[in-house]
Design a protein around this motif. Structure first.
Motif, PDB file in Angstrom:
ATOM      1  N   UNK B  64       0.820  12.306   1.419  1.00  0.00           N
ATOM      2  CA  UNK B  64      -0.290  11.952   2.319  1.00  0.00           C
ATOM      3  C   UNK B  64      -0.933  10.600   1.968  1.00  0.00           C
ATOM      4  N   UNK B  65      -0.406   9.931   0.943  1.00  0.00           N
ATOM      5  CA  UNK B  65      -1.073   8.717   0.457  1.00  0.00           C
ATOM      6  C   UNK B  65      -1.121   7.607   1.516  1.00  0.00           C
ATOM      7  N   UNK B  66      -0.045   7.433   2.253  1.00  0.00           N
ATOM      8  CA  UNK B  66      -0.016   6.327   3.217  1.00  0.00           C
ATOM      9  C   UNK B  66      -1.068   6.495   4.308  1.00  0.00           C
ATOM     10  N   UNK B  68      -4.008   7.744   4.062  1.00  0.00           N
ATOM     11  CA  UNK B  68      -5.299   7.278   3.532  1.00  0.00           C
ATOM     12  C   UNK B  68      -5.331   5.747   3.459  1.00  0.00           C
ATOM     13  N   UNK B  69      -4.222   5.181   2.995  1.00  0.00           N
ATOM     14  CA  UNK B  69      -4.171   3.717   2.850  1.00  0.00           C
ATOM     15  C   UNK B  69      -4.293   3.051   4.217  1.00  0.00           C
ATOM     16  N   UNK B  70      -3.549   3.557   5.181  1.00  0.00           N
ATOM     17  CA  UNK B  70      -3.578   2.972   6.521  1.00  0.00           C
ATOM     18  C   UNK B  70      -4.981   3.066   7.109  1.00  0.00           C
ATOM     19  N   UNK B  72      -7.806   3.322   5.472  1.00  0.00           N
ATOM     20  CA  UNK B  72      -8.741   2.461   4.736  1.00  0.00           C
ATOM     21  C   UNK B  72      -8.514   0.986   5.055  1.00  0.00           C
ATOM     22  N   UNK B  73      -7.260   0.591   5.196  1.00  0.00           N
ATOM     23  CA  UNK B  73      -6.992  -0.833   5.406  1.00  0.00           C
ATOM     24  C   UNK B  73      -7.344  -1.290   6.822  1.00  0.00           C
ATOM     25  N   UNK B  74      -7.543  -0.336   7.732  1.00  0.00           N
ATOM     26  CA  UNK B  74      -7.940  -0.708   9.091  1.00  0.00           C
ATOM     27  C   UNK B  74      -9.391  -1.167   9.154  1.00  0.00           C
ATOM     28  N   UNK B  75     -10.180  -0.651   8.220  1.00  0.00           N
ATOM     29  CA  UNK B  75     -11.601  -1.035   8.249  1.00  0.00           C
ATOM     30  C   UNK B  75     -11.955  -1.790   6.976  1.00  0.00           C
TER      31      UNK B  75
END
Lengths: 197, 225
Positions: B64-66, B68-70, B72-75
């Protein structure tokens, strides 16, 4: 620099260019290619799965945000790895990490390795995890990732000699742990391995 | 390190590692190694350890890590769950300590109604289902929702000037439960939980995060921070 241990993936330049333009699919593909390297590196250096996951997230958030600063001096995978190593070292310097002991090693063995080979890997994993943080980090960065003592010293804000002596200490301790020799004053180092195996 | 001293210059482990890695080494140390088969055996052993370390298998990152990363990186930057919770718990502990000092120095006050975890979540209520109107959210969407709620929580921040002891207790209780869920999720990969169980844990986490947000929103409205 040698490519060893956590294999640094070769990344197609076109993929990096697409990622620089903000292409989400390119970001996702870069993650797919580099995530095992970053996660493995973090797990070996920090031992804690939770902290390794933190490193994985922090590394890729930084990679995506700062991808336009990548100048192409080294391979993209090496750039990502350097970010991950710096994140790991920052975590080790933080106050929180010194209290974290949620190490678990049950998921470290590759499903394809069986029998004695798997057993040896588990023993080595545990021995590595038993090392003091600094020694573990140095032995991993030097012996596996292929960083020089000078580079390690710089990354850790220490001297080249510091890295050399830490590597020697790490191997001295590994020898004690792996051989099962248990001097009275170092009983705590050996016990976990001896108890299990 | 090898035992026994056979020559005047006994090589250190650092010397042996230099020889192992084909790096320049003191001539006397090299001569001592040449004269002692045990030292060569030790160098061979050091090389074997290095090979074994390099041969350790790569590890698979959490699935599930990606997501969360996706998210977070959108904002804007979002601290990962563990750090956020650590921060939350530390902030709550600090606030509790401040309140303790304040309450002991200010004397009796008009009691305010307290808020409990049960009141915030409600009996048998699933905040996620009510808020989103989805009957069976997938594991991935639950993880994404968790990340979204963490982002919101982060936006609110932990900056109240004054907080009731009851509210502080509620917040701490919720955060402790979220930490417990995180620990369970972390070990679920090892313990081999069924996908349904992991999904249930994620659903509970989303509910708890929703509850935590409600408490913070309510407090923010009351005190206007």
């Amino acid at each position: 620099m040698e490519t060893m241990g956590t294999k640094v993936p070769e990344i197609d330049q076109a993929l990096v260019v697409n990622a620089c333009r903000g292409n989400r699919e390119a970001h996702s593909r870069l993650y797919e290619l580099c995530a095992p390297m970053v996660y493995t590196l973090a797990r070996r250096m920090l031992t804690s799965p939770a902290m390794a996951e933190d490193i994985l997230q922090e590394t890729f958030i930084e990679v995506i945000r700062k991808i336009d600063t990548y100048r192409g001096d080294a391979g993209f995978g090496f750039w990502v790895r350097r970010i991950a190593v710096n994140k790991c070292l920052m975590h080790l310097r933080s106050a929180w990490s010194s209290r974290r002991v949620d190490m678990e090693l049950s998921d470290v063995v590759c499903p394809r390795t069986e029998g004695k080979q798997a057993e040896k890997q588990i023993i080595l994993e545990r021995a590595l995890a038993e090392l003091p943080e600094t020694s573990r980090v140095v032995v991993w960065l030097h012996d596996v990732e292929g960083y020089t003592h000078k580079e390690i010293g710089q990354m850790m804000s220490r001297t080249t000699s510091f890295s050399k002596s830490q590597l020697a200490r790490a191997h001295e301790r590994l020898r004690i742990i792996l051989s099962g020799e248990c001097p009275e004053d170092e009983e705590q180092i050996c016990t976990p391995v001896l108890k299990t195996y | 390190m090898p035992r026994g001293r056979r020559t005047d210059m006994y090589p250190s482990t650092e010397d042996l590692l230099k020889i192992r890695d084909s790096k320049p080494v003191d001539a006397r140390a090299f001569a001592a190694v040449n004269a002692d088969p045990e030292l060569w055996a030790e160098i061979k052993r050091l090389a074997e350890v290095k090979d074994a370390l390099q041969a350790l298998p790569m590890l698979k990152p959490p699935s599930e890590a990606w997501v969360k990363i996706a998210a977070a990186s959108e904002s804007h930057p979002v601290p990962s769950s563990h750090w956020l919770l650590r921060g939350a718990i530390a902030a709550t502990a600090a606030l509790a300590a401040i309140l303790l000092v304040m309450s002991s120095s200010e004397g009796p006050q008009t009691p305010l109604p307290s808020t409990t975890v049960a009141e915030v979540i409600g009996p048998g209520e699933s905040g996620w289902n009510i808020a989103r109107g989805l009957a069976t959210p997938t594991y991935t969407s639950l993880v994404a929702e968790s990340a979204r709620l963490e982002r919101q929580l982060n936006e609110i921040g932990y900056k109240p000037r004054l907080i009731r002891a009851g509210t502080a207790t509620t917040i701490t209780g919720l955060e402790d439960q979220i930490s417990l869920i995180d620990a369970q999720l972390m070990y679920s990969r090892v313990n081999g939980l069924q996908p349904g169980q992991a999904e249930e844990l994620q659903r509970t986490r989303v509910d708890l995060m929703n509850a935590l947000l409600k408490v913070h929103h309510a407090h923010a409205q009351r005190f206007g921070f």
